[in-house]
Write a protein that holds these residues in place. Structure first.
Motif, PDB file in Angstrom:
ATOM      1  N   MET A  45       0.830  -1.386   0.085  1.00 17.03           N
ATOM      2  CA  MET A  45       0.153  -0.089  -0.047  1.00 17.03           C
ATOM      3  C   MET A  45       0.835   1.374  -0.095  1.00 17.03           C
ATOM      4  SD  MET A  45      -2.777   1.236   2.989  1.00 17.03           S
ATOM      5  CE  MET A  45      -1.568   1.991   3.804  1.00 17.03           C
ATOM      6  N   ILE A  46       0.570   2.118  -0.846  1.00 18.06           N
ATOM      7  CA  ILE A  46       1.374   3.560  -1.099  1.00 18.06           C
ATOM      8  C   ILE A  46       0.277   4.596  -0.513  1.00 18.06           C
ATOM      9  CG2 ILE A  46       2.890   5.128  -2.238  1.00 18.06           C
ATOM     10  CD1 ILE A  46       2.139   1.505  -3.758  1.00 18.06           C
ATOM     11  N   THR A  47       0.597   5.277   0.502  1.00 28.14           N
ATOM     12  CA  THR A  47      -0.288   6.323   0.748  1.00 28.14           C
ATOM     13  C   THR A  47       0.186   7.569   0.155  1.00 28.14           C
ATOM     14  OG1 THR A  47       1.198   6.903   2.717  1.00 28.14           O
ATOM     15  CG2 THR A  47      -0.672   5.431   3.241  1.00 28.14           C
ATOM     16  N   LEU A  48      -0.839   8.288  -0.386  1.00 27.24           N
ATOM     17  CA  LEU A  48      -0.769   9.471  -1.378  1.00 27.24           C
ATOM     18  C   LEU A  48      -1.012  10.687  -0.450  1.00 27.24           C
ATOM     19  CD1 LEU A  48      -1.833   8.168  -4.729  1.00 27.24           C
ATOM     20  CD2 LEU A  48       0.493   8.389  -3.761  1.00 27.24           C
ATOM     21  N   THR A  49      -1.711  10.426   0.506  1.00 25.56           N
ATOM     22  CA  THR A  49      -2.324  11.443   1.373  1.00 25.56           C
ATOM     23  C   THR A  49      -2.104  11.029   2.851  1.00 25.56           C
ATOM     24  OG1 THR A  49      -4.543  10.933   1.472  1.00 25.56           O
ATOM     25  CG2 THR A  49      -4.056  12.462  -0.188  1.00 25.56           C
ATOM     26  N   SER A  50      -1.912  11.890   3.835  1.00 24.83           N
ATOM     27  CA  SER A  50      -2.003  11.512   5.236  1.00 24.83           C
ATOM     28  C   SER A  50      -3.519  11.234   5.633  1.00 24.83           C
ATOM     29  CB  SER A  50      -1.385  12.519   6.231  1.00 24.83           C
ATOM     30  OG  SER A  50      -0.156  12.931   5.753  1.00 24.83           O
ATOM     31  N   PHE A  51      -3.682  10.289   6.462  1.00 26.16           N
ATOM     32  CA  PHE A  51      -4.983  10.098   6.852  1.00 26.16           C
ATOM     33  C   PHE A  51      -5.318   9.068   8.065  1.00 26.16           C
ATOM     34  CE2 PHE A  51      -4.089   6.722   3.936  1.00 26.16           C
ATOM     35  CZ  PHE A  51      -4.118   5.604   4.307  1.00 26.16           C
ATOM     36  N   ARG A  52      -6.461   8.923   8.690  1.00 24.04           N
ATOM     37  CA  ARG A  52      -6.436   8.154   9.985  1.00 24.04           C
ATOM     38  C   ARG A  52      -7.873   7.309   9.504  1.00 24.04           C
ATOM     39  NH1 ARG A  52      -8.420  11.770  14.040  1.00 24.04           N
ATOM     40  NH2 ARG A  52      -9.006   9.918  15.095  1.00 24.04           N
ATOM     41  N   ARG A  53      -7.642   6.114   9.844  1.00 21.67           N
ATOM     42  CA  ARG A  53      -8.607   4.869   9.563  1.00 21.67           C
ATOM     43  C   ARG A  53      -9.051   4.114  10.599  1.00 21.67           C
ATOM     44  NH1 ARG A  53     -10.519   4.955   5.034  1.00 21.67           N
ATOM     45  NH2 ARG A  53     -11.270   2.914   4.779  1.00 21.67           N
ATOM     46  N   ARG A  54      -9.848   3.417  10.749  1.00 25.26           N
ATOM     47  CA  ARG A  54     -10.394   2.327  11.460  1.00 25.26           C
ATOM     48  C   ARG A  54     -10.516   1.021  10.933  1.00 25.26           C
ATOM     49  NH1 ARG A  54     -14.166   4.574  15.372  1.00 25.26           N
ATOM     50  NH2 ARG A  54     -12.097   4.754  16.570  1.00 25.26           N
ATOM     51  N   LEU A  55      -9.799   0.002  11.033  1.00 24.44           N
ATOM     52  CA  LEU A  55     -10.103  -1.111  10.318  1.00 24.44           C
ATOM     53  C   LEU A  55     -10.596  -2.184  11.189  1.00 24.44           C
ATOM     54  CD1 LEU A  55      -6.770  -1.799   7.991  1.00 24.44           C
ATOM     55  CD2 LEU A  55      -9.277  -0.676   7.676  1.00 24.44           C
ATOM     56  N   THR A  56     -11.779  -3.076  10.955  1.00 23.90           N
ATOM     57  CA  THR A  56     -12.422  -4.004  11.757  1.00 23.90           C
ATOM     58  C   THR A  56     -12.677  -5.378  10.964  1.00 23.90           C
ATOM     59  OG1 THR A  56     -14.483  -3.286  11.099  1.00 23.90           O
ATOM     60  CG2 THR A  56     -13.679  -2.273  13.150  1.00 23.90           C
ATOM     61  N   THR A  57     -12.470  -6.400  11.792  1.00 21.27           N
ATOM     62  CA  THR A  57     -12.698  -7.669  11.218  1.00 21.27           C
ATOM     63  C   THR A  57     -13.021  -8.681  12.420  1.00 21.27           C
ATOM     64  OG1 THR A  57     -11.944  -9.447   9.716  1.00 21.27           O
ATOM     65  CG2 THR A  57     -10.286  -8.528  10.967  1.00 21.27           C
ATOM     66  N   GLU A  58     -13.948  -9.383  12.370  1.00 23.85           N
ATOM     67  CA  GLU A  58     -14.005 -10.595  13.237  1.00 23.85           C
ATOM     68  C   GLU A  58     -13.897 -10.109  14.872  1.00 23.85           C
ATOM     69  OE1 GLU A  58     -11.583 -13.921  11.932  1.00 23.85           O
ATOM     70  OE2 GLU A  58     -13.010 -14.110  10.541  1.00 23.85           O
ATOM     71  N   GLY A  59     -14.425  -9.102  15.191  1.00 17.07           N
ATOM     72  CA  GLY A  59     -14.350  -8.603  16.679  1.00 17.07           C
ATOM     73  C   GLY A  59     -12.946  -7.797  16.998  1.00 17.07           C
ATOM     74  N   ARG A  60     -12.133  -7.881  15.898  1.00 16.53           N
ATOM     75  CA  ARG A  60     -11.019  -7.205  16.118  1.00 16.53           C
ATOM     76  C   ARG A  60     -10.863  -5.566  15.499  1.00 16.53           C
ATOM     77  NH1 ARG A  60      -5.712  -9.734  13.857  1.00 16.53           N
ATOM     78  NH2 ARG A  60      -7.291 -10.371  12.272  1.00 16.53           N
ATOM     79  N   GLN A  61     -10.220  -4.574  16.161  1.00 16.68           N
ATOM     80  CA  GLN A  61     -10.353  -3.280  15.650  1.00 16.68           C
ATOM     81  C   GLN A  61      -8.861  -2.643  15.918  1.00 16.68           C
ATOM     82  OE1 GLN A  61     -13.847  -0.837  16.437  1.00 16.68           O
ATOM     83  NE2 GLN A  61     -12.335   0.358  17.704  1.00 16.68           N
ATOM     84  N   VAL A  62      -8.552  -1.869  14.899  1.00 15.70           N
ATOM     85  CA  VAL A  62      -7.195  -1.269  15.012  1.00 15.70           C
ATOM     86  C   VAL A  62      -7.608   0.215  14.185  1.00 15.70           C
ATOM     87  CG1 VAL A  62      -6.344  -2.137  13.036  1.00 15.70           C
ATOM     88  CG2 VAL A  62      -4.769  -1.378  14.947  1.00 15.70           C
ATOM     89  N   ASP A  63      -7.073   1.324  14.857  1.00 13.36           N
ATOM     90  CA  ASP A  63      -6.994   2.676  14.378  1.00 13.36           C
ATOM     91  C   ASP A  63      -5.583   2.735  13.794  1.00 13.36           C
ATOM     92  OD1 ASP A  63      -9.736   2.825  15.254  1.00 13.36           O
ATOM     93  OD2 ASP A  63      -9.271   4.395  16.956  1.00 13.36           O
ATOM     94  N   LEU A  64      -5.468   3.434  12.710  1.00 12.84           N
ATOM     95  CA  LEU A  64      -4.249   3.862  12.120  1.00 12.84           C
ATOM     96  C   LEU A  64      -4.201   5.184  11.748  1.00 12.84           C
ATOM     97  CD1 LEU A  64      -4.513   0.896   9.550  1.00 12.84           C
ATOM     98  CD2 LEU A  64      -2.971   0.838  11.765  1.00 12.84           C
ATOM     99  N   ALA A  65      -3.012   5.846  11.718  1.00 18.50           N
ATOM    100  CA  ALA A  65      -2.588   7.188  11.259  1.00 18.50           C
ATOM    101  C   ALA A  65      -1.471   6.842  10.352  1.00 18.50           C
ATOM    102  CB  ALA A  65      -2.463   8.003  12.575  1.00 18.50           C
ATOM    103  N   LEU A  66      -1.601   7.324   9.080  1.00 18.62           N
ATOM    104  CA  LEU A  66      -0.541   7.001   8.012  1.00 18.62           C
ATOM    105  C   LEU A  66      -0.241   8.352   7.486  1.00 18.62           C
ATOM    106  CD1 LEU A  66      -1.753   3.715   6.695  1.00 18.62           C
ATOM    107  CD2 LEU A  66       0.158   4.060   8.340  1.00 18.62           C
ATOM    108  N   GLU A  67       1.205   8.577   7.423  1.00 14.84           N
ATOM    109  CA  GLU A  67       1.416   9.864   6.512  1.00 14.84           C
ATOM    110  C   GLU A  67       1.437   9.662   4.939  1.00 14.84           C
ATOM    111  OE1 GLU A  67       2.018  12.758   8.120  1.00 14.84           O
ATOM    112  OE2 GLU A  67       1.504  11.928   9.947  1.00 14.84           O
TER     113      GLU A  67
END
Length: 117
Positions: A45-67
């Motif tokens: 994955m190549i990030t072209l903008t900075s952003f914040r995301r929340r990913l979820t699957t099967e009861g797991r969750q992670v918040d990401l901040a990518l530059e």
């Protein structure tokens, strides 16, 4: 139903290149946008903008901040995502079509959710 992100979220993902070895997807969203559950094979994955995301699957969750300007490994996974920041997301995924070495072997724990180094 397919879990191909281009089919689950056609307004957010589009194919920009494909051959027998890779598929390249462009992803764009706005703050508050969410994706349906979908699958990514092993990808870069190549990030072209900075952003914040929340990913979820099967009861797991992670918040990401990518530059902007990062390249990250994304191991094969299924997830749903949400833009939880105040900036649009713009990224490119280079999906590998070849199986990973040792694919099909038992995994002791679930793979990491989201991109990592």
């Amino acid at each position: 139903m397919s879990h191909d992100p281009v089919l689950t979220d056609p307004g957010l993902y589009r194919v920009v290149f494909e051959n027998e070895r890779v598929r390249v997807l462009e992803y764009k969203d706005r703050p508050g946008d969410k994706t349906s559950p979908h699958v990514h094979p092993d990808s870069v994955m190549i990030t072209l903008t900075s952003f914040r995301r929340r990913l979820t699957t099967e009861g797991r969750q992670v918040d990401l901040a990518l530059e902007a300007g990062q390249a990250r490994w994304l191991g094969a996974q299924e997830h749903a995502g949400e833009n939880i920041g105040d900036t649009p997301t713009h990224s490119v995924f280079v999906e590998l079509k070849e199986p990973a070495p040792g694919a099909g072997q038992a995994v002791a724990s679930p793979p990491p959710l989201g991109p990592h180094m």
